[in-house]
Design a protein around this motif. Sequence first.
Motif, mmCIF file in Angstrom:
data_model
loop_
_atom_site.group_PDB
_atom_site.id
_atom_site.type_symbol
_atom_site.label_atom_id
_atom_site.label_comp_id
_atom_site.label_asym_id
_atom_site.label_seq_id
_atom_site.Cartn_x
_atom_site.Cartn_y
_atom_site.Cartn_z
ATOM 1 N N GLY A 39 0.793 -1.223 0.000
ATOM 2 C CA GLY A 39 0.000 0.000 0.000
ATOM 3 C C GLY A 39 0.825 1.273 0.000
ATOM 4 N N ILE A 40 2.039 1.197 -0.537
ATOM 5 C CA ILE A 40 2.923 2.368 -0.567
ATOM 6 C C ILE A 40 3.306 2.627 -2.028
ATOM 7 C CG2 ILE A 40 5.031 3.420 0.327
ATOM 8 C CD1 ILE A 40 5.041 1.139 2.475
ATOM 9 N N PRO A 41 2.531 3.443 -2.745
ATOM 10 C CA PRO A 41 2.817 3.683 -4.164
ATOM 11 C C PRO A 41 4.239 4.202 -4.378
ATOM 12 C CG PRO A 41 0.695 4.606 -3.545
ATOM 13 C CD PRO A 41 1.368 4.188 -2.276
ATOM 14 N N GLY A 42 4.897 3.649 -5.395
ATOM 15 C CA GLY A 42 6.245 4.091 -5.743
ATOM 16 C C GLY A 42 7.332 3.561 -4.831
ATOM 17 N N THR A 43 6.991 2.650 -3.939
ATOM 18 C CA THR A 43 7.960 2.111 -2.989
ATOM 19 C C THR A 43 8.028 0.600 -3.138
ATOM 20 O OG1 THR A 43 7.518 3.876 -1.424
ATOM 21 C CG2 THR A 43 8.528 1.906 -0.533
ATOM 22 N N LEU A 51 16.024 1.448 -11.040
ATOM 23 C CA LEU A 51 14.674 1.195 -10.551
ATOM 24 C C LEU A 51 14.238 -0.229 -10.911
ATOM 25 C CD1 LEU A 51 12.169 2.120 -9.073
ATOM 26 C CD2 LEU A 51 11.398 3.221 -11.193
ATOM 27 N N GLN A 52 14.541 -0.651 -12.114
ATOM 28 C CA GLN A 52 14.198 -2.021 -12.512
ATOM 29 C C GLN A 52 14.976 -3.032 -11.663
ATOM 30 O OE1 GLN A 52 11.810 -3.222 -13.965
ATOM 31 N NE2 GLN A 52 12.329 -5.216 -14.799
ATOM 32 N N LEU A 53 16.226 -2.736 -11.347
ATOM 33 C CA LEU A 53 16.980 -3.636 -10.464
ATOM 34 C C LEU A 53 16.285 -3.756 -9.113
ATOM 35 C CD1 LEU A 53 20.789 -2.952 -11.028
ATOM 36 C CD2 LEU A 53 19.555 -5.098 -11.326
ATOM 37 N N THR A 54 15.738 -2.664 -8.623
ATOM 38 C CA THR A 54 15.004 -2.696 -7.362
ATOM 39 C C THR A 54 13.769 -3.576 -7.491
ATOM 40 O OG1 THR A 54 15.778 -0.493 -6.788
ATOM 41 C CG2 THR A 54 13.816 -1.267 -5.645
ATOM 42 N N ARG A 55 13.040 -3.418 -8.574
ATOM 43 C CA ARG A 55 11.846 -4.237 -8.805
ATOM 44 C C ARG A 55 12.179 -5.724 -8.876
ATOM 45 N NH1 ARG A 55 10.580 -0.103 -13.226
ATOM 46 N NH2 ARG A 55 9.128 1.334 -12.230
ATOM 47 N N LEU A 56 13.401 -6.018 -9.348
ATOM 48 C CA LEU A 56 13.832 -7.409 -9.514
ATOM 49 C C LEU A 56 14.540 -7.952 -8.283
ATOM 50 C CD1 LEU A 56 15.112 -7.127 -13.197
ATOM 51 C CD2 LEU A 56 12.962 -8.160 -12.395
#
Length: 118
Positions: free
Chosen positions: A9-13, A70-75
Motif C-alpha cells: 500500500g505504498i505507491p512508488g515504494t 529502478l528495474q533492479l530494485t523491482r527485480l
Amino acid sequence: MSADQDRWGIPGTYVFDLNLSRKGYAVNKMCNSLRYAENREAYLADEEAYMARYNLSEEQKQAIRDRDWLQLTRLGGNLFFFLKLGATVGHGLYPIGAQMRGESYEDFLKTRNVPEAT
C-alpha cells in the motif's frame, strides 16, 4: 501498481522483504562481489562473462546493461549492494537516485539538502 505495491500500500515504494530478497539473491551476490578490486577489473573487462558467473535472469542482466536502477530494485536488487555496481561503472548515489525518481540530476539535487556553491 505492482503486486508488491498493492500488498504494502505504498505507491512508488518497493519494500525489500523476504520475497524480493529471494528474487534478487543472485544479482545482490554479484554486486556484493564487486567490493574486491580484482572482481571490479574482471567485470569491467567482460561484463557479460562476469554476469554469467552468477546465474542472473535475462531481466536482471538487461537491467544491469541498461543501468536501470529502478528495474533492479523491482527485480530484488538492494540499493546497498547495487551501489557497488554503480561505483564500478561510475554512477554515484545521487545520479542513481535521480534516475530512480525519473528526474534529471539537476532537478534531483534541488530536492536534497545540499548547500549552494559560493
